[in-house]
Design an enzyme around this catalytic site. Structure first.
Site, PDB file in Angstrom:
ATOM      1  N   GLU A  53      41.371  34.298  39.068  1.00  0.00           N
ATOM      2  CA  GLU A  53      40.068  34.951  38.951  1.00  0.00           C
ATOM      3  C   GLU A  53      39.910  36.070  39.977  1.00  0.00           C
ATOM      4  OE1 GLU A  53      36.356  32.932  40.380  1.00  0.00           O
ATOM      5  OE2 GLU A  53      35.842  32.970  38.258  1.00  0.00           O
TER       6      GLU A  53
ATOM      7  N   TYR B 216      33.996  41.570  36.682  1.00  0.00           N
ATOM      8  CA  TYR B 216      34.619  40.247  36.704  1.00  0.00           C
ATOM      9  C   TYR B 216      35.835  40.257  35.798  1.00  0.00           C
ATOM     10  CZ  TYR B 216      35.456  35.306  35.906  1.00  0.00           C
ATOM     11  OH  TYR B 216      36.058  34.081  35.813  1.00  0.00           O
TER      12      TYR B 216
END
Ligand code: GDP
Ligand code: MN
Length: 385
Positions: A196, A108
């Site tokens: 993101e 991530y």
């Protein structure tokens, strides 16, 4: 403003950030042709402004071009329900066909603006492919944060620290460093508010690539990025919010019962708090801003009344630049034009307040006036009790 994954990936490529090849398919035949060009396999991905598509059936692997064509047919036009769309889902209007990647690890990575420090902050975690909120709740120690000094930018040592935290090594480490630095450049140059990459993938070949990408832009800076504005997809925005933006108004849909017309974001927050305090909750709020015209106020009131969730309306205006008589005239005009079926409570204060109250009381409309904010909130909640 948010954009689609395929648009975000176009930007990534422009900034030299690695992401798998991919193309939007106009029809099933094209989905098959793109898949053919990737060597016969692909990942078919529904494009909506919401995550969680994988679990909702919006990301599917095609083992052959024919299968990609079939998946295209199933996905296009479907109502995709994910954890982030709410139960009503979103209609899929764009389908993206992506070159499959052999995943070794799912990580991530994101940049956001941390209001506490006032700095762009990188978040990295070895727990990719799942929602970061879940990681933050269950294993917060697995999230590494790096705040970036705006004068210096994302320094080499920052990028290395992040790559190290993600367990990258050797050539993959060096690719990670380049990835993060280019991504930061994109974030700053395009005035992003959130970027993101989930998952950020390490491939079996040792490459680092953005398998998914979500970007939100600062609306106040959009004027200087026409190329970003061109990415706007009105299908993804609530109709009432688009309607409001045409008049320079900010409308936010919520799920309670009281429509709120206010001026200023701070007053909106206070208004919603006090409605909750008295036992109800806001159906929306519409911020008419500082110097709205009577026409804008009229449209504001119309937009609030057209929200099917609205059982009563609270108008809470503190007239500074905004004049109370303009608000009153706008409300009265809207009420006359479209009719008002729900109780309306008005709290006016400030410039031309007497004139505003006179216009309301002489309008013949059944509008209750609150003595102050507390009284107005009490009255509007009581009106639907
Ligand atoms: P989201 O569910 O909306 O966040 O969509 P993503 O684009 O993140 O895809 C969801 C998941 O599908 C990823 O976490 C991967 O596990 C899987 N996935 C997507 N693309 C590929 C691919 O090219 N190869 C493989 N093996 N898995 C993929
Ligand atoms: Mn994702």
């Amino acid at each position: 403003m948010n954009i689609h994954e395929y648009q975000a990936k176009e930007l990534l490529r422009k900034y030299g950030v690695a992401t798998p090849r991919g193309q939007v398919a106009a029809d099933a035949a094209e989905a098959a042709a793109i898949t053919e060009s990737f060597g016969g396999q692909s990942v078919v991905k529904a494009q909506i402004h919401a995550g969680g598509r994988g679990k909702g059936g919006g990301v599917k692997f095609a083992k052959t071009p024919a299968e990609a064509a079939e998946l295209f047919g199933r996905m296009m036009g479907m109502n995709l329900v994910t954890k982030q769309t709410g139960p009503e889902g979103r209609v899929v209007r764009t389908v993206f066909v992506s070159d499959p990647v052999d995943i070794a690890r799912e990580l991530y990575f994101s940049f956001l603006v941390d209001r506490a420090t006032g700095r762009v902050t990188a978040l990295a975690s070895t727990e990719g492919g799942v929602e970061i909120e879940e990681v933050a709740a269950a294993t917060p120690e697995k999230i590494v944060k790096v705040a970036v000094d705006p004068a210096i930018g994302l320094a080499e040592h920052h990028a290395r620290e992040l790559a190290f935290a993600l367990g990258l090594s050797g050539d993959t480490f060096r690719k990670g460093v380049v990835f993060f630095r280019n991504l930061y450049k994109l974030f700053v140059e395009k005035d992003c508010s959130m970027l993101e990459i989930n998952p950020l993938v390490v491939t079996k070949q040792g490459d680092v690539t953005a398998l998914d990408a979500k970007i939100a832009f600062d609306d106040n800076a959009l004027f200087r990025h026409p190329e970003v504005q061109a990415f706007r997809d009105l299908n993804e925005e609530a109709a009432a919010e688009i309607d409001a933006s045409k008049f320079g108004l900010n409308f936010i849909k919520l799920d309670g019962s009281i429509g709120c017309m206010v001026n200023g974001a701070g007053l909106a927050m206070a208004t919603m708090d006090i409605i909750q305090y008295h036992g109800s909750s806001p159906a929306n709020f519409l911020d008419v801003g500082g110097g709205a015209s009577e026409e804008a106020v009229k449209n504001a009131f119309r937009i609030i009344l057209q929200d099917p969730g609205v059982k009563a309306v609270l108008v809470n205006i503190f007239g500074g630049i905004m004049r109370c008589d303009i608000v009153a005239n706008g409300v009265v005009k809207a009420a006359r034009e479209i009719g008002v079926q729900v109780p309306v409570v008005v709290r006016l204060e400030g410039t031309n307040v007497e004139e505003g109250k006179r216009i309301l009381s002489e309008s013949g409309l059944r509008i209750q006036v609150g003595a102050d904010l507390d009284d107005a909130a009490r009255k509007v909640v009581a009106a639907i009790a």
